[in-house]
Design an enzyme around this catalytic site. Structure first.
Site, mmCIF file in Angstrom:
data_model
loop_
_atom_site.group_PDB
_atom_site.id
_atom_site.type_symbol
_atom_site.label_atom_id
_atom_site.label_comp_id
_atom_site.label_asym_id
_atom_site.label_seq_id
_atom_site.Cartn_x
_atom_site.Cartn_y
_atom_site.Cartn_z
ATOM 1 N N HIS A 1 0.827 -1.207 0.000
ATOM 2 C CA HIS A 1 0.000 0.000 0.000
ATOM 3 C C HIS A 1 0.865 1.263 0.000
ATOM 4 C CE1 HIS A 1 -3.678 2.347 1.211
ATOM 5 N NE2 HIS A 1 -2.739 3.144 1.714
ATOM 6 N N GLU A 2 1.832 1.323 0.906
ATOM 7 C CA GLU A 2 2.626 2.546 1.029
ATOM 8 C C GLU A 2 3.509 2.786 -0.194
ATOM 9 O OE1 GLU A 2 1.932 4.801 3.042
ATOM 10 O OE2 GLU A 2 0.577 3.576 4.258
ATOM 11 N N HIS B 1 1.497 4.518 -2.729
ATOM 12 C CA HIS B 1 1.629 5.972 -2.580
ATOM 13 C C HIS B 1 2.983 6.440 -3.117
ATOM 14 C CE1 HIS B 1 -1.990 6.843 -0.346
ATOM 15 N NE2 HIS B 1 -1.665 6.079 0.690
ATOM 16 N N HIS C 1 3.082 6.646 -6.759
ATOM 17 C CA HIS C 1 2.233 7.759 -7.196
ATOM 18 C C HIS C 1 3.067 9.041 -7.231
ATOM 19 C CE1 HIS C 1 -2.101 9.617 -6.783
ATOM 20 N NE2 HIS C 1 -1.521 9.930 -7.917
#
Length: 712
Positions: free
Chosen positions: A502-503, A506, A509
């Site tokens: 998940h991180e 980010h 992104h």
């Protein structure tokens, strides 16, 4: 540009060093010495301006922050007061180029205040909070500057600009309006007072939470009480106790959520209850109580929203988001509550039956859920969470799981950069390369828990990508994994595995961003969109091809046996009613706090919580909210006030996108690059739903979410 920045830094250093009255030669010598001693006054010479942590010390922060505020203020005043008529270049682009010094020091300081805090850093943070708030207000409430922005906004379609430039003008205009640029002078004074108080209270909340986290740790005298923990975990507890001054005892630290991971393992019910209560009752009383801060923050936010013409803070906050209105969010949750509660009640019944079956003569309580849920999991799936851990060794998960997936989807590789200085020995640095060998970014991983780090996991940027400024991204991921004693492997739970994915969702992104203007770069998107790319990424943790690549025994390298793999995949929807309900309860609590009107009195926090949960039918005693108000870091001191719903809103997008990708061949470069180009590279230069439709070809449905959570 560098010459201009250096001139500003030199000018401010002259003011700071008090050299007036000396000859010019002496002034230059003193100023040069000041610049050389403070690494923030000039851009870092490291690759991509990565912070040179070998030169950065705590005493550098406050002078650089104050100098940065002063320099930025002069730049903004020059832009606002120029005689030339407003143009895109002399106003919007000029603002995008301003504040370099303040941006450099802020990016480092505010990450370290969360990941490597010290008493001195906390002192600086407290002292600078009102100054930073005032500086922001000085920009957003400047009538001359807003007049220039407003003129460009009104003429934006006639200026011959491209879509990204129009988007940037619209973004500036909206931000200034929502900050109060159109208010009367008397109202602006009121806004400033409220903003200053909010900055002080949120900073105080953060500092109390740090102290509460340390103070809430549970000290155990007798090792027999730790029955159920692994030998490694017990050694860790002994080390943590020794480090905290409790030689010969054992210390269990408290994480930021209500649920504590250790509760799934401890056999001693009294100790489980003690740990849960230490977690759930944080901030309710004592010198570091936070309930008074919660009540006042909710009230002053409502007052500010009213000044800005909104019914409440939630309406104000959601106006620029994808959801648009609180009612839309309440309806989303309301449509799901019956199914989620029914699913959760079935889980509770199964757990209560397991309690009875194993000789318990008590009613299920919150501190029992995780422990007996694990027994139900073992019964239903013949799967022991502890038996999985040797197959989830931290470094292998990172290298052969997360990095492998990013390579398969997007073509990128991670090369260790031990030559780059870091801010703590546990932090590692990598350089990220594209498929064609082009260097894209610098990435730092700060994965292990330690004193001075706030709870949770997050991503932030030391340097934001911008072609205008010639900047490539420098990104950091922070987590709180319990590190094994020296010389032993660190194992992670499957939940921590998905958080690592998940991180870095980010992270990529930010790292894949390919836009012109820093204000639109990377993760600078709406709150209810920013969690979409990261949630999409975490689902790859359970993809069979990915699992087969990283889930290998730490000693033998043997892959996770197929029967265990099949059980793990089947069990992914296990306990999903609990997971969903504890999240929804927190999100609804956040929205209810921020739906208060400005004339509402200060609330009793515990009574307000009980009433809000009952109102929405989510008040199951055995399933408390993921965060109670007194330690709800997202909602009160953090940036997610009235926005914690965003995780589920984004999850709708993520689940729909992931399901679509599986119809396009799953883990492959073609569909990965389509996602990268349409979603990750565009930042906020494209409206969120437009970006999603560019990728997906249609708006999302909730079918993927319900399937992802095992609710249909």
């Amino acid at each position: 540009m560098h010459k201009t920045l250096l001139a500003l830094a030199l000018g401010q250093a002259l003011l700071l060093t008090g050299c007036v009255g000396h000859d010019n030669k002496s002034q230059v010598a003193v100023v040069t010495d000041a610049v050389q001693q403070n690494p923030f006054f000039t851009p870092s010479v490291l690759q991509y301006q990565a912070p040179d942590f070998s030169q950065i010390h705590t005493q550098h922060f406050q002078p650089a922050l104050e100098a940065g505020i002063a320099a930025h203020d002069r730049e903004v005043q020059t832009i606002a007061n120029q005689e030339a008529l407003p143009t895109f270049d002399n106003t919007i682009v000029a603002l995008e180029k301003s504040g370099a010094l303040l941006g450099r020091v802020s990016a480092v300081f505010y990450n370290l205040s969360g990941s490597n805090s010290t008493p001195e850093i906390r002192r600086i943070q407290s002292e600078m909070a009102p100054k930073m708030a005032a500086h922001t207000d000085n920009i957003n409430l400047n009538p001359t500057l807003f007049a220039r922005i407003d003129k460009l906004y009104q003429q934006r379609q006639q200026l011959g600009l491209n879509a990204e430039q129009i988007r940037l003008i619209e973004d500036y205009h909206q931000r200034f309006v929502l900050a109060g640029a159109q208010l009367s002078e008397a109202q602006k004074v009121q806004i400033r007072v409220l903003n200053e108080e909010q900055s002080k209270l949120t900073n105080e909340f953060q500092q109390r939470l740090l102290r509460l986290t340390k103070a809430s740790a549970v000290v155990i005298d007798d090792v027999a009480q730790l029955d159920g923990l692994s030998d490694s975990a017990i050694r860790n507890a002994a080390k943590d106790a020794k480090d905290a001054g409790h030689e010969g005892k054992y210390l269990l630290n408290i994480t930021n959520t209500t649920r504590q991971p250790v509760l799934a393992q401890l056999h001693n019910r009294e100790l489980r209850q003690k740990i849960w209560q230490a977690s759930a009752n944080r901030g309710l009383s004592g010198a570091d109580e936070t309930v008074s801060l919660v009540a006042r923050l909710a009230q002053l936010r409502a007052e500010k929203a009213q000044l800005l013409g909104f019914d409440n803070w939630a309406s104000y906050r959601l106006a620029p988001q994808m959801a648009k209105t609180p009612q839309a969010v309440f309806e989303m949750f309301g449509s799901m509550v019956p199914a989620v509660v029914a699913n959760t009640q079935q889980e509770a019944n199964a757990i209560q039956a397991m309690i009875t079956k194993t000789g318990g003569n008590f009613t299920l309580q919150p501190w029992d859920w995780a422990y007996y849920a694990e027994k139900v999991r073992q019964q239903q799936y013949d799967l022991d969470e502890n038996s999985l851990k040797p197959y989830f060794e931290f470094n292998r998960v990172l290298q052969d799981g997360v990095f492998y997936t990013l390579n398969q989807l997007y073509g990128v590789t991670f090369k260790p950069r031990p030559d780059l200085p870091v801010y703590h020995p546990d932090v590692k640095a990598w350089e990220v390369f594209d498929a064609d060998g082009t260097s894209l970014a610098i990435f730092y991983g700060d994965y292990f828990a330690r004193e001075g780090k706030r709870g949770g996991a997050w991503m932030s940027s030391f340097v934001r990508q911008s072609t205008l400024l010639g900047q490539k991204p420098v990104v950091v991921n922070v987590m709180n994994i319990q590190k094994a004693p020296d010389g032993e492997p660190t194992f992670v739970s499957y939940d921590q595995v998905t958080t690592m994915f998940h991180e870095l969702g980010h992270g990529t992104h930010g790292m894949f961003s390919n836009v012109t203007y820093p204000s639109l770069s990377g993760t600078a998107v709406s709150r209810d969109f920013v969690e979409f790319p990261s949630t999409f990424e975490e689902d790859w943790a359970g993809h069979p091809q990915v699992l087969a690549n990283y889930a290998k025994h730490y000693q033998t390298g043997e892959p996770l046996p197929k029967d265990m793999l099949d059980k793990l995949l089947r069990s992914r929807s296990f306990n999903m009613g609990f997971d969903t309900l504890e999240y929804m309860s927190a999100a609804l609590l956040d929205l209810e706090w921020h739906s208060l009107s400005a004339d509402a009195p200060l609330q009793n926090v515990e009574q307000f919580e009980a009433k809000a949960l009952a109102k929405h039918g989510v008040n199951l005693a055995a399933v408390p909210p993921r965060y109670r108000s007194s330690y709800f870091a997202h909602s009160f001191p953090g940036g997610y006030s009235a926005s914690y719903y965003a995780y589920m809103w984004s999850e709708i997008l993520a689940a729909d996108a992931f399901a679509y990708v599986q119809t396009q061949g799953g883990l492959n470069r073609d569909i990965g690059m389509k996602f990268r180009k349409a979603i990750r590279e565009v930042g906020n230069s494209v409206p969120p739903m437009e970006a999603y439709e560019n990728f997906r070809g249609q708006q999302p449905t909730t079918d993927g979410l319900l399937k992802r959570r095992g609710l249909m």
